[in-house]
Design a protein around this motif. Structure first.
Motif, mmCIF file in Angstrom:
data_model
loop_
_atom_site.group_PDB
_atom_site.id
_atom_site.type_symbol
_atom_site.label_atom_id
_atom_site.label_comp_id
_atom_site.label_asym_id
_atom_site.label_seq_id
_atom_site.Cartn_x
_atom_site.Cartn_y
_atom_site.Cartn_z
ATOM 1 N N ILE A 140 42.693 29.510 43.192
ATOM 2 C CA ILE A 140 44.014 30.044 42.866
ATOM 3 C C ILE A 140 43.826 31.211 41.900
ATOM 4 C CG2 ILE A 140 46.286 29.612 41.869
ATOM 5 C CD1 ILE A 140 46.021 26.706 42.594
ATOM 6 N N PHE A 141 44.365 32.372 42.286
ATOM 7 C CA PHE A 141 44.263 33.558 41.427
ATOM 8 C C PHE A 141 45.631 34.203 41.308
ATOM 9 C CE2 PHE A 141 44.056 38.166 41.096
ATOM 10 C CZ PHE A 141 43.366 38.312 39.897
ATOM 11 N N GLN A 142 45.918 34.701 40.105
ATOM 12 C CA GLN A 142 47.183 35.378 39.855
ATOM 13 C C GLN A 142 46.905 36.673 39.104
ATOM 14 O OE1 GLN A 142 50.225 33.550 37.075
ATOM 15 N NE2 GLN A 142 51.371 33.372 38.973
ATOM 16 N N GLY A 143 47.498 37.767 39.570
ATOM 17 C CA GLY A 143 47.281 39.035 38.893
ATOM 18 C C GLY A 143 48.223 40.105 39.404
ATOM 19 N N VAL A 144 48.326 41.202 38.640
ATOM 20 C CA VAL A 144 49.198 42.327 38.996
ATOM 21 C C VAL A 144 48.385 43.319 39.831
ATOM 22 C CG1 VAL A 144 50.581 44.246 38.121
ATOM 23 C CG2 VAL A 144 50.614 42.032 36.941
ATOM 24 N N LEU A 145 48.890 43.623 41.025
ATOM 25 C CA LEU A 145 48.191 44.532 41.941
ATOM 26 C C LEU A 145 48.344 45.969 41.460
ATOM 27 C CD1 LEU A 145 46.628 44.728 44.657
ATOM 28 C CD2 LEU A 145 48.840 45.152 45.755
ATOM 29 N N LYS A 146 47.189 46.636 41.278
ATOM 30 C CA LYS A 146 47.198 48.011 40.780
ATOM 31 C C LYS A 146 46.666 49.027 41.786
ATOM 32 C CE LYS A 146 49.051 47.969 36.675
ATOM 33 N NZ LYS A 146 50.204 48.846 36.351
ATOM 34 N N GLY A 147 46.076 48.549 42.865
ATOM 35 C CA GLY A 147 45.569 49.514 43.824
ATOM 36 C C GLY A 147 44.924 48.865 45.027
ATOM 37 N N ILE A 148 44.682 49.695 46.040
ATOM 38 C CA ILE A 148 44.009 49.258 47.265
ATOM 39 C C ILE A 148 43.059 50.379 47.668
ATOM 40 C CG2 ILE A 148 44.333 48.286 49.571
ATOM 41 C CD1 ILE A 148 47.433 48.297 48.799
ATOM 42 N N LYS A 149 41.810 50.020 47.876
ATOM 43 C CA LYS A 149 40.822 51.012 48.303
ATOM 44 C C LYS A 149 39.794 50.330 49.185
ATOM 45 C CE LYS A 149 37.998 54.871 46.741
ATOM 46 N NZ LYS A 149 37.328 55.560 45.622
ATOM 47 N N GLY A 150 39.436 50.993 50.284
ATOM 48 C CA GLY A 150 38.578 50.323 51.250
ATOM 49 C C GLY A 150 39.330 49.127 51.805
ATOM 50 N N GLN A 151 38.710 47.963 51.719
ATOM 51 C CA GLN A 151 39.392 46.715 52.078
ATOM 52 C C GLN A 151 39.543 45.822 50.844
ATOM 53 O OE1 GLN A 151 40.772 45.166 54.896
ATOM 54 N NE2 GLN A 151 40.849 47.195 55.829
ATOM 55 N N TYR A 152 39.632 46.461 49.682
ATOM 56 C CA TYR A 152 39.725 45.733 48.422
ATOM 57 C C TYR A 152 41.109 45.850 47.796
ATOM 58 C CZ TYR A 152 34.617 45.246 48.133
ATOM 59 O OH TYR A 152 33.293 44.930 48.361
ATOM 60 N N LEU A 153 41.598 44.747 47.250
ATOM 61 C CA LEU A 153 42.756 44.745 46.372
ATOM 62 C C LEU A 153 42.243 44.846 44.939
ATOM 63 C CD1 LEU A 153 44.881 41.827 47.917
ATOM 64 C CD2 LEU A 153 44.903 44.270 48.523
ATOM 65 N N ILE A 154 42.859 45.717 44.148
ATOM 66 C CA ILE A 154 42.438 45.954 42.771
ATOM 67 C C ILE A 154 43.539 45.458 41.836
ATOM 68 C CG2 ILE A 154 41.798 47.699 41.067
ATOM 69 C CD1 ILE A 154 40.937 49.491 43.450
ATOM 70 N N PHE A 155 43.160 44.581 40.887
ATOM 71 C CA PHE A 155 44.150 43.991 39.985
ATOM 72 C C PHE A 155 44.003 44.530 38.560
ATOM 73 C CE2 PHE A 155 43.846 41.087 43.547
ATOM 74 C CZ PHE A 155 45.174 40.762 43.783
ATOM 75 N N GLU A 156 45.055 44.319 37.782
ATOM 76 C CA GLU A 156 45.161 44.891 36.432
ATOM 77 C C GLU A 156 44.041 44.427 35.516
ATOM 78 O OE1 GLU A 156 48.972 45.856 33.664
ATOM 79 O OE2 GLU A 156 48.751 43.770 34.282
ATOM 80 N N ASP A 157 43.535 43.204 35.710
ATOM 81 C CA ASP A 157 42.505 42.666 34.816
ATOM 82 C C ASP A 157 41.086 42.999 35.282
ATOM 83 O OD1 ASP A 157 42.234 41.080 37.046
ATOM 84 O OD2 ASP A 157 42.238 39.169 35.968
ATOM 85 N N ASN A 158 40.948 44.015 36.166
ATOM 86 C CA ASN A 158 39.654 44.471 36.707
ATOM 87 C C ASN A 158 39.100 43.577 37.815
ATOM 88 O OD1 ASN A 158 39.444 46.758 35.054
ATOM 89 N ND2 ASN A 158 38.537 45.572 33.387
ATOM 90 N N THR A 159 39.865 42.550 38.216
ATOM 91 C CA THR A 159 39.450 41.722 39.347
ATOM 92 C C THR A 159 39.679 42.499 40.648
ATOM 93 O OG1 THR A 159 39.963 39.646 38.227
ATOM 94 C CG2 THR A 159 39.911 39.585 40.634
ATOM 95 N N VAL A 160 38.726 42.371 41.570
ATOM 96 C CA VAL A 160 38.890 42.975 42.894
ATOM 97 C C VAL A 160 38.681 41.886 43.945
ATOM 98 C CG1 VAL A 160 38.119 45.238 42.096
ATOM 99 C CG2 VAL A 160 36.449 43.675 43.105
ATOM 100 N N PHE A 161 39.426 42.013 45.035
ATOM 101 C CA PHE A 161 39.359 41.010 46.097
ATOM 102 C C PHE A 161 39.071 41.694 47.423
ATOM 103 C CE2 PHE A 161 41.739 38.239 49.237
ATOM 104 C CZ PHE A 161 40.740 37.275 49.314
ATOM 105 N N ASN A 162 37.957 41.327 48.039
ATOM 106 C CA ASN A 162 37.539 41.894 49.315
ATOM 107 C C ASN A 162 38.221 41.125 50.452
ATOM 108 O OD1 ASN A 162 36.256 42.922 51.564
ATOM 109 N ND2 ASN A 162 34.178 42.614 50.797
ATOM 110 N N VAL A 163 39.271 41.709 51.003
ATOM 111 C CA VAL A 163 40.028 41.028 52.055
ATOM 112 C C VAL A 163 39.155 40.841 53.295
ATOM 113 C CG1 VAL A 163 42.022 41.170 53.596
ATOM 114 C CG2 VAL A 163 42.235 41.886 51.208
ATOM 115 N N ARG A 164 38.460 41.896 53.704
ATOM 116 C CA ARG A 164 37.621 41.786 54.903
ATOM 117 C C ARG A 164 36.496 40.776 54.700
ATOM 118 N NH1 ARG A 164 35.543 46.802 58.654
ATOM 119 N NH2 ARG A 164 35.238 45.532 60.530
#
Length: 264
Positions: free
Chosen positions: A228-252
Motif C-alpha cells: 500500500i502506497f500513498q503519495g501526491v503525483l508530480k509527474g509522468i516520464k517514460g512509464q514511471y509515475l513520479i511522486f512528491e516524496d521522490n518515490t517513482v513507480f514503474n508501471v510497465r
C-alpha cells in the motif's frame, strides 16, 4: 475516484505535453488530470497477462510458465538479431513471428539519460521513445524486417550505448545533443545490407513530458515489499509515475499486478 484492475503499460498520445492513460477493463484514467492529487495504490494479487492465473509475475507481466511459452516473450523480442521469420524458421509461433518480424522496423538514436541506439517497429514511433523517457530522438535506418534492424543495432552498439540509466532519466539530469551529427558519424558502421535504408533527411523529434517536479533522489516503489502506497503525483516520464516524496513507480515493470487505485 476509485479504479481496480490489472496493470499494463500506460497508453500514450503525442502532445505538448504527452498525454498518459492508465487502462482498466471497461474504464480508463487520464493520468495528466490527476497531477498534484493524492494517489493510493494497493496491491491486490497477481494476474498473468497470458493465463490470467494468480501466479507470481516472472517477467514482462507473465508467470514463469507462460514467459517461456508465449511467442510475445521470445528471445528475439529483446535481441532482434535473433529473428528468423525471414528465413521461414519458427521460434515459438511462426505465424505470429512473421506478423511482427516481417514489417518495417526503425533503428534509432534516443536521448533519455544518454544517447542510445535502439530498435522498434515503425508503427511504434514515437511510442517507443516516449516509453523510454527520451526527450529527443531520431531515425537512422528504416528496414523491411526485424532481423536487419537487429544486426544494424548490434553493429552500432560497438560505437554507442544501448542502455538507459533510468535514475538519471527520472532526475532529468540530461543535456540536449546533436543527434543528426551522431547519426551521420555512425553511418560508416552500418552493415552493408542496411546501408540502402539509411535515412539522411530525418530531423530530431522532441518530446515534452508532464512533470511538475523531478525527484532529487530516486526511491523505487516495489508493490511486493510495500503493498500500500500513498503519495501526491508530480509527474509522468517514460512509464514511471513520479511522486512528491521522490518515490517513482514503474508501471510497465509492474504489469500483471492487480491493484486498487484511489484518487483524492
Amino acid at each position: 475516484m476509485q479504479y481496480q484492475g490489472v496493470l499494463r503499460k500506460m497508453e500514450t498520445e503525442i502532445g505538448d505535453p504527452i498525454q498518459y492513460y492508465l487502462l482498466f477493463e471497461g474504464d480508463f484514467l487520464n493520468m495528466n488530470q490527476v497531477l498534484n492529487k493524492e494517489l493510493t495504490i494497493k496491491f491486490e494479487k497477481y494476474q498473468c497477462l497470458n493465463c490470467s492465473e494468480d501466479r507470481p509475475i516472472y517477467r514482462q507481466g507473465f508467470c514463469r510458465t507462460c514467459f517461456f511459452k508465449v511467442p510475445t516473450a521470445g528471445d528475439w523480442i529483446m535481441r532482434p538479431e535473433l529473428s528468423t521469420a525471414h528465413l521461414d524458421k519458427e521460434d515459438r509461433d511462426l505465424e505470429y513471428e512473421k506478423k511482427v518480424q516481417l514489417q518495417p522496423h526503425i533503428v534509432y538514436l534516443a536521448n533519455s539519460s544518454n544517447i542510445k541506439v535502439g530498435v522498434t517497429r515503425k508503427t511504434q514511433v514515437p511510442t517507443r521513445w516516449i516509453d523510454q523517457g527520451a526527450h529527443e530522438a531520431i531515425e537512422i535506418v528504416e528496414v523491411p524486417n526485424r532481423y536487419l534492424a537487429g544486426i544494424t543495432e548490434v553493429a552500432l552498439k560497438d560505437h554507442i550505448g544501448d542502455k538507459t540509466n533510468w535514475r538519471k532519466m527520472l532526475t532529468n539530469n540530461t543535456a540536449d545533443e546533436d543527434l543528426v551529427a551522431y547519426r551521420n558519424k555512425l553511418k560508416q558502421y552500418i552493415p552493408e545490407e542496411a546501408i540502402p535504408y539509411f535515412l539522411e533527411n530525418k530531423q530530431e523529434t522532441h518530446l515534452e513530458f508532464p512533470v511538475l517536479q523531478y525527484p532529487t533522489k530516486v526511491k523505487s516503489l516495489n508493490l511486493e515489499k510495500t503493498p500500500i502506497f500513498q503519495g501526491v503525483l508530480k509527474g509522468i516520464k517514460g512509464q514511471y509515475l513520479i511522486f512528491e516524496d521522490n518515490t517513482v513507480f514503474n508501471v510497465r515493470g509492474s504489469e500483471g499486478y492487480v491493484v486498487s487505485l484511489t484518487v483524492t
